[in-house]
Design a protein around this motif. Structure first.
Motif, PDB file in Angstrom:
ATOM      1  N   GLU B 154      -2.587   8.857  10.663  1.00  0.00           N
ATOM      2  CA  GLU B 154      -1.563   9.205   9.681  1.00  0.00           C
ATOM      3  C   GLU B 154      -0.642   8.022   9.466  1.00  0.00           C
ATOM      4  O   GLU B 154      -0.201   7.392  10.438  1.00  0.00           O
ATOM      5  N   THR B 157       5.530   6.689   5.862  1.00  0.00           N
ATOM      6  CA  THR B 157       6.329   5.713   5.109  1.00  0.00           C
ATOM      7  C   THR B 157       7.767   5.746   5.610  1.00  0.00           C
ATOM      8  O   THR B 157       8.401   6.801   5.639  1.00  0.00           O
ATOM      9  N   ASN B 164       2.130   9.395   4.131  1.00  0.00           N
ATOM     10  CA  ASN B 164       1.411   8.911   2.953  1.00  0.00           C
ATOM     11  C   ASN B 164       0.012   9.533   3.011  1.00  0.00           C
ATOM     12  O   ASN B 164      -0.885   9.043   3.703  1.00  0.00           O
ATOM     13  N   GLU B 165      -0.129  10.660   2.322  1.00  0.00           N
ATOM     14  CA  GLU B 165      -1.362  11.461   2.431  1.00  0.00           C
ATOM     15  C   GLU B 165      -2.589  10.704   1.938  1.00  0.00           C
ATOM     16  O   GLU B 165      -3.644  10.754   2.552  1.00  0.00           O
ATOM     17  N   LYS B 166      -2.425   9.994   0.831  1.00  0.00           N
ATOM     18  CA  LYS B 166      -3.573   9.308   0.233  1.00  0.00           C
ATOM     19  C   LYS B 166      -4.150   8.289   1.230  1.00  0.00           C
ATOM     20  O   LYS B 166      -5.352   8.274   1.511  1.00  0.00           O
ATOM     21  N   MET B 167      -3.249   7.483   1.778  1.00  0.00           N
ATOM     22  CA  MET B 167      -3.673   6.446   2.713  1.00  0.00           C
ATOM     23  C   MET B 167      -4.232   7.071   3.994  1.00  0.00           C
ATOM     24  O   MET B 167      -5.253   6.619   4.527  1.00  0.00           O
ATOM     25  N   SER B 168      -3.570   8.132   4.475  1.00  0.00           N
ATOM     26  CA  SER B 168      -4.009   8.788   5.710  1.00  0.00           C
ATOM     27  C   SER B 168      -5.423   9.334   5.535  1.00  0.00           C
ATOM     28  O   SER B 168      -6.293   9.158   6.409  1.00  0.00           O
ATOM     29  N   ARG B 169      -5.691   9.989   4.384  1.00  0.00           N
ATOM     30  CA  ARG B 169      -7.034  10.558   4.133  1.00  0.00           C
ATOM     31  C   ARG B 169      -8.076   9.454   4.033  1.00  0.00           C
ATOM     32  O   ARG B 169      -9.156   9.548   4.615  1.00  0.00           O
ATOM     33  N   GLN B 170      -7.703   8.393   3.320  1.00  0.00           N
ATOM     34  CA  GLN B 170      -8.638   7.293   3.100  1.00  0.00           C
ATOM     35  C   GLN B 170      -9.057   6.636   4.432  1.00  0.00           C
ATOM     36  O   GLN B 170     -10.247   6.425   4.690  1.00  0.00           O
ATOM     37  N   LYS B 173     -11.058   9.116   6.729  1.00  0.00           N
ATOM     38  CA  LYS B 173     -12.433   9.262   6.233  1.00  0.00           C
ATOM     39  C   LYS B 173     -13.281   8.069   6.682  1.00  0.00           C
ATOM     40  O   LYS B 173     -14.380   8.229   7.212  1.00  0.00           O
ATOM     41  N   ASP B 218      -5.482  -3.373   0.914  1.00  0.00           N
ATOM     42  CA  ASP B 218      -5.026  -1.975   0.949  1.00  0.00           C
ATOM     43  C   ASP B 218      -6.109  -0.961   1.315  1.00  0.00           C
ATOM     44  O   ASP B 218      -5.884   0.244   1.238  1.00  0.00           O
ATOM     45  N   SER B 219      -7.300  -1.439   1.680  1.00  0.00           N
ATOM     46  CA  SER B 219      -8.370  -0.512   2.058  1.00  0.00           C
ATOM     47  C   SER B 219      -8.733  -0.696   3.531  1.00  0.00           C
ATOM     48  O   SER B 219      -8.536  -1.773   4.084  1.00  0.00           O
TER      49      SER B 219
END
Lengths: 222, 413
Positions: B154, B157, B164-170, B173, B218-219
């Motif tokens: 997780e 920020t 930061n849900e988007k980053m955490s999920r990415q 995964k 960022d990935s």
């Protein structure tokens, strides 16, 4: 009888108890305003990293507050009794002197624990709006020994105040000072966590130390 | 024993506890002398160890054979270390063992990593910054969020104190796709901007596998390393260097030390004798020719030198007078029967360790007992009724004596 004693103790400590709560809330407000200011000036992430990497303590203004509170409560609760032989009047009440002293100590400890709980509750409320759970949790765990120092100070100073002999009072004051300082040595977060139970031993011993000077006072020792 | 007596003994016990913490500490403040640690290196000039040590007000510069040097002579033995002085004096050789010795080359081929024993038990707040590893800029900058790993990774920020849900999920995964089993057992990185580039984090998953996680443009960029998952890794130390030879090193629960190489994470096991991570500071030093490992417990200083392929060359050990043999320690043991140590040299935690001294303590106990009997007779105290005072003196020596003298017994009911 206990109800009357409670009222008597409350009359003695109510103002200092209230002042201690107000002071605690003021320090919490100061911590919150200081955090807002440094977050604004330095940015949130730098503040977070200063804590997670460098173990900076943003709540260090709370370090000696429980000791101050314990000291003040012990003075306000026991000094009026110890002078002008007022304690010796109380010893004529239909209640055992040991029970009387322990009851007074329990009331004092109760007052301290109430302020400690207010401090922790207020602190968690303030910190949670600035920091994630890891930092909030590490912070209040770091403060636990400081609260223990408050208990040591209260119990030790109460014992010293009840003691009728000035020379012994100073010795008891020194013992209290050195013992309490064992709980405020921490320089990084959670340094005491694994030994808190052991550090509780001096506090347990101190819960009964008031009986000895109380006995000496009743006997009229000088 | 009645409560009044118990209360007196409670006061004495608190005094004994405090005194056994502070009196030995005070004693140390009065008598302690510097341990004069030797600083050891390996000289590419004489192909032997060279070290210096402060002794009796001056500094001795020596080599492994015991030959003495002047300070300048000593620095000339270690051109990879003192190249700036040698350059200033105009005596920096062009090459040493075929390796060019220009200042840039020495800087780019030198690396130091340290691990102090107290870093091993230091409490951690488990939030970490994941730097951008391929930034468009030269200097590294802190990311706006920190990460934690529990049931997933997780990112929180700092500005909003929200996930930061988007980053955490990415990132979760990607880690799962690489076979990462949550939660993590160990997260190791080098969270500073004062490094030439970023190598992200080495993370040990719940099954002991080691993953290398970086943030690239960022990935997530995650690699499941081939490091054996049965090593029981205790600590990983990462230190980025332009040498790009090793990511850092790791220590296992069985006190083995491995370097983690850039060659597909191949581990290089270091043969270190008597290394105890809990009681010794460790350092790795690479110069353009040698790799030197040093470790010490403040009394025994070890240095082991390897060539650039990590083939053992030589080792050295310098031992100082052990604490127990010093006169000041013997006096302390006679004075104090035990001490409570709240701070220890190689630990970052606070303790409450009862440490008994040696048989020499009997001397202090007997003297304390003698003084105790004398004082009590002189004060005409009721010895029969307060016999436990002597038990305290026998058990706690000088501390017990101070307790029973200061806190006099009273007339009991």
């Amino acid at each position: 009888m206990y109800r009357s004693l409670f009222d008597k103790e409350w009359l003695k400590v109510r103002w200092v108890f209230l002042a201690y709560i107000i002071l605690t809330i003021s320090v919490l407000v100061y911590i919150a305003s200081d955090l807002r200011h440094t977050f604004e000036m330095k940015g949130a992430i730098k503040n977070w990293l200063a804590i997670t990497i460098h173990h900076e303590m943003y709540f260090s203004s709370l370090r000696y507050l429980p000791m101050l509170g314990g000291f003040a409560l012990a003075i306000f609760q026991f000094v009026p009794e110890s002078f002008d032989n007022r304690f010796r009047l109380s010893f004529h009440l239909p209640i055992n002197e040991i029970k009387l002293l322990l009851y007074m100590v329990i009331l004092g400890l109760g007052a301290i624990i109430i302020v400690d709980l207010i401090t922790i509750g207020g602190f968690i409320a303030v910190s949670s709006s600035f920091f994630p759970a890891e930092i909030v949790s590490a912070s209040y765990q770091t403060m636990i020994p400081w609260f223990m120092a408050g208990l040591v100070t209260y119990l030790g100073i109460a014992t010293a105040v009840v003691e009728p002999n000035w020379y012994l009072r100073i010795v008891l004051g020194l013992i209290t000072y050195f013992t309490a300082s064992l709980y405020t040595q921490g320089t990084i977060y959670m340094q005491y966590n694994h030994v808190l139970a052991t550090y509780a031993i001096p506090i347990l011993l101190l819960t009964i130390t008031i009986i000895f000077p109380g006995h000496r006072l009743r006997k009229g020792a000088k | 024993m009645n409560l009044k007596k118990l209360s007196r003994y409670a006061i004495i016990l608190v005094l004994i506890i405090s005194a056994s913490v502070f009196l030995p500490r005070f004693y140390h403040k009065i008598v302690d002398k510097s341990t004069r640690s030797p600083i050891i290196y390996y000289s590419p000039v004489i192909e032997n160890f060279a070290y210096f040590q402060h002794t009796g007000g001056h500094t001795a510069f020596k080599d492994g054979e015991g030959n003495n040097y002047s300070r300048k002579g000593y620095e000339k033995l270690l051109p990879f270390l003192y190249y700036r002085d040698l350059d200033k004096w105009g005596v920096l050789p062009d090459t040493i063992q075929g390796v060019p010795t220009d200042i840039t080359s020495i800087r780019h081929n030198s690396q130091r990593i340290r691990l102090r024993a107290y870093n091993l038990d230091q409490p951690t707040i488990d939030l970490y910054p994941l730097f951008e590893s391929q930034s468009d800029y030269t200097n590294l900058s802190y990311p706006p969020e920190l990460f934690r790993i529990n049931k997933r990774i997780e990112f929180v920020t700092a500005h909003t104190n929200k996930i930061n849900e988007k980053m955490s999920r990415q990132f979760t995964k990607d880690l799962k796709e690489k076979g990462f089993e949550f939660p993590a057992q160990l997260i190791a990185g080098n969270p500073t901007t004062r490094k030439p580039f970023d190598e992200g984090y080495f993370i040990v998953d719940n099954e002991g596998n080691v993953f290398h996680l970086k943030k690239v443009q960022d990935s997530p960029q995650c690699v499941k390393t081939p490091i054996d998952n049965n090593l029981n890794i205790r600590k990983i130390v990462i230190s980025e260097s332009v040498r790009r030879e090793i990511y850092g090193f790791m220590i296992t629960e069985s006190d083995d030390v491995y370097l983690i190489s850039y060659d597909n994470y191949k581990l290089i096991k270091l043969p270190l004798k008597n290394y105890n991570p809990d009681k010794m500071d460790f350092s790795f030093y690479a110069d353009p020719v040698y790799r030197t490992i040093k470790y010490d417990d403040n009394y025994n200083y070890h240095a082991v030198v390897f060539d650039s392929n990590y083939t053992f060359i030589d080792s050295m050990k310098i031992s100082l007078t052990p604490e127990e043999e010093k006169l000041s320690t013997k006096v302390k043991q006679a004075l104090f029967p035990f001490e409570i140590k709240t701070m220890k040299s190689f630990s970052s935690l606070l303790h409450f360790d009862l440490k008994f001294q040696s048989w020499l303590s009997l001397i202090g106990i007997l003297i304390s007992l003698g003084i105790g009997i004398f004082v009590k007779i002189k004060r005409k105290e009721n010895i029969k009724e307060n016999w436990f005072d002597f038990v305290l003196i026998i058990g706690a020596g000088i501390y017990g004596l101070l307790g029973v003298i200061f806190i006099k017994p009273d007339i009991w009911d």
